[in-house]
Design a protein around this motif. Structure first.
Motif, PDB file in Angstrom:
ATOM      1  N   TYR A   7       0.850  -1.191   0.000  1.00 25.92           N
ATOM      2  CA  TYR A   7       0.000   0.000   0.000  1.00 25.92           C
ATOM      3  C   TYR A   7       0.887   1.244   0.000  1.00 25.92           C
ATOM      4  O   TYR A   7       1.992   1.224   0.549  1.00 25.92           O
ATOM      5  N   PRO A   8       0.402   2.327  -0.588  1.00 29.10           N
ATOM      6  CA  PRO A   8       1.223   3.546  -0.647  1.00 29.10           C
ATOM      7  C   PRO A   8       1.336   4.204   0.728  1.00 29.10           C
ATOM      8  O   PRO A   8       0.488   3.981   1.607  1.00 29.10           O
ATOM      9  N   GLU A   9       2.361   4.996   0.889  1.00 26.45           N
ATOM     10  CA  GLU A   9       2.490   5.771   2.127  1.00 26.45           C
ATOM     11  C   GLU A   9       1.430   6.867   2.136  1.00 26.45           C
ATOM     12  O   GLU A   9       1.149   7.484   1.108  1.00 26.45           O
ATOM     13  N   PHE A  10       0.843   7.118   3.292  1.00 27.90           N
ATOM     14  CA  PHE A  10      -0.191   8.149   3.376  1.00 27.90           C
ATOM     15  C   PHE A  10       0.461   9.528   3.498  1.00 27.90           C
ATOM     16  O   PHE A  10       1.411   9.722   4.251  1.00 27.90           O
ATOM     17  N   SER A  11      -0.032  10.462   2.725  1.00 30.97           N
ATOM     18  CA  SER A  11       0.386  11.859   2.821  1.00 30.97           C
ATOM     19  C   SER A  11      -0.813  12.716   2.442  1.00 30.97           C
ATOM     20  O   SER A  11      -1.830  12.207   1.964  1.00 30.97           O
ATOM     21  N   TRP A  12      -0.693  14.014   2.645  1.00 28.07           N
ATOM     22  CA  TRP A  12      -1.800  14.915   2.343  1.00 28.07           C
ATOM     23  C   TRP A  12      -1.323  16.017   1.408  1.00 28.07           C
ATOM     24  O   TRP A  12      -0.187  16.492   1.492  1.00 28.07           O
ATOM     25  N   SER A  13      -2.197  16.403   0.504  1.00 30.33           N
ATOM     26  CA  SER A  13      -1.959  17.574  -0.351  1.00 30.33           C
ATOM     27  C   SER A  13      -3.315  18.185  -0.654  1.00 30.33           C
ATOM     28  O   SER A  13      -4.360  17.527  -0.506  1.00 30.33           O
ATOM     29  N   LEU A  14      -3.311  19.422  -1.075  1.00 30.43           N
ATOM     30  CA  LEU A  14      -4.573  20.083  -1.406  1.00 30.43           C
ATOM     31  C   LEU A  14      -5.238  19.395  -2.586  1.00 30.43           C
ATOM     32  O   LEU A  14      -6.468  19.253  -2.629  1.00 30.43           O
ATOM     33  N   SER A  15      -4.448  18.943  -3.560  1.00 34.31           N
ATOM     34  CA  SER A  15      -5.032  18.262  -4.726  1.00 34.31           C
ATOM     35  C   SER A  15      -5.680  16.938  -4.311  1.00 34.31           C
ATOM     36  O   SER A  15      -6.732  16.560  -4.838  1.00 34.31           O
ATOM     37  N   ARG A  16      -5.078  16.247  -3.359  1.00 40.09           N
ATOM     38  CA  ARG A  16      -5.672  14.996  -2.862  1.00 40.09           C
ATOM     39  C   ARG A  16      -7.013  15.290  -2.183  1.00 40.09           C
ATOM     40  O   ARG A  16      -8.008  14.572  -2.396  1.00 40.09           O
ATOM     41  N   HIS A  17      -7.039  16.331  -1.370  1.00 37.03           N
ATOM     42  CA  HIS A  17      -8.276  16.737  -0.696  1.00 37.03           C
ATOM     43  C   HIS A  17      -9.373  17.080  -1.707  1.00 37.03           C
ATOM     44  O   HIS A  17     -10.521  16.647  -1.579  1.00 37.03           O
ATOM     45  N   LYS A  18      -9.007  17.846  -2.725  1.00 36.24           N
ATOM     46  CA  LYS A  18      -9.987  18.255  -3.739  1.00 36.24           C
ATOM     47  C   LYS A  18     -10.516  17.057  -4.519  1.00 36.24           C
ATOM     48  O   LYS A  18     -11.695  17.010  -4.875  1.00 36.24           O
ATOM     49  N   THR A  19      -9.649  16.080  -4.776  1.00 37.72           N
ATOM     50  CA  THR A  19     -10.094  14.878  -5.493  1.00 37.72           C
ATOM     51  C   THR A  19     -11.135  14.119  -4.693  1.00 37.72           C
ATOM     52  O   THR A  19     -12.163  13.697  -5.234  1.00 37.72           O
TER      53      THR A  19
END
Length: 312
Positions: A7-19
């Motif tokens: 599984y991928p490592e969890f991280s946050w970005s604004l684009s991830r939030h918007k998706t």
């Protein structure tokens, strides 16, 4: 050493939030289904999702090319003191657009094998055609005509060209902001310090129209430099959007309340994302059917993963 993880490592970005706000199913494909899809022995669905993840559209590709050209111009200028003319810059962008078109129409097999190294336009792939929509071509032609002029005459370029008290710091690099134990990804278009005024200046080049979400992205940039550099106070930080389509420079100064709200947004967003996990410690997602599709099927036609949802 590179490690293959289930599984991928969890991280946050604004684009991830918007998706995730837009469509949970798109979010699942973008951040989970496509994971490891670049591996030779990946399952067919992951390979397909990885290919589709790397689709781009004409507007996005144009913006990416313009950012790359600007980054190169500034880097060259800092080393040589030379700035190319407007038409030379237009030609650079035009050549990259043509390369993208050739990739999309004549190198399908290359894209199929190496989707991250070959451009494929959404309009070509899903349109099952070798032609781009004429209205989009007209739009990009107009943007090409005005953006290079607005870049060269922008407030930022005037400062870089005529202010000798400038300390260049960084540009176009993926950076990690730590919010507690969470990794937050940010990319600063340009960061420099005006030594004369003792101001830290963050520049964000925009090739599209102004958006309500712009201040959120800028706040993340401020959090990053406060964490990374020895900044005296928020009053010493200037955030500047250079809107290259309109030729406008818009400056902002953020207050502690705004930064607090952005951190609250990150926290709320992460809680929402965690609800879609089977095992948060491993970032293992729930089954795909637990990620609902958007009810806006018109929006689906613009999604990279359209064929995964409507393949039958």
């Amino acid at each position: 050493m590179f490690e293959i993880k289930t599984y991928p490592e969890f991280s946050w970005s604004l684009s991830r939030h918007k998706t995730l706000m837009h469509c949970a199913r798109q979010y699942a494909h973008q951040y989970y289904t496509s994971h490891n899809g670049w591996l030779r022995d990946a399952n067919p669905t992951s390979k397909q999702a990885y290919r589709l993840k790397n689709l781009t559209n004409l507007e996005m590709f144009f913006g990416s090319v313009v950012h790359d050209v600007i980054d190169q111009v500034i880097d060259d200028y800092l080393n040589t003191g030379y700035i190319p003319g407007e038409e030379a810059l237009r030609e650079q962008v035009r050549q990259e657009l043509n390369k993208g078109f050739v990739d999309s129409t004549k190198r399908y097999n290359n894209w199929w094998q190496r989707p991250k190294k070959t451009t494929m336009f959404h309009e070509i792939y899903y349109g099952n055609t070798t032609q781009l929509p004429s209205e989009k071509v007209d739009k990009i032609t107009h943007r090409l005509h005005v953006t290079m002029n607005h870049f060269l005459t922008s407030q930022t370029m005037k400062e870089l060209a005529y202010n000798e008290q400038i300390e260049f710091l960084e540009a176009e690099k993926f950076r990690i902001l730590q919010v507690g134990q969470l990794k937050v990804f940010v990319v600063l278009d340009l960061l420099y310090k005006d030594l004369d005024r003792n101001k830290w200046i963050i520049v964000d080049w925009k090739t599209g129209k102004q958006s309500e979400e712009d201040p959120y992205q800028l706040a993340l940039y401020v959090l990053y430099i406060l964490q990374t550099y020895d900044v005296g106070s928020l009053d010493d930080v200037i955030i500047r959007n250079e809107y290259l389509l309109e030729g406008e420079s818009v400056e902002h100064q953020l207050d502690p309340v705004t930064l607090e709200k952005v951190q609250e947004l990150i926290g709320t967003s992460v809680e929402w994302m965690t609800k879609y996990l089977e095992d948060a410690s491993e970032n293992q997602p729930l089954p795909l059917e637990s990620f609902p599709q958007t009810s806006d099927q018109r929006a689906c036609t613009y999604c990279n993963f359209y064929e995964l949802c409507f393949s039958q």
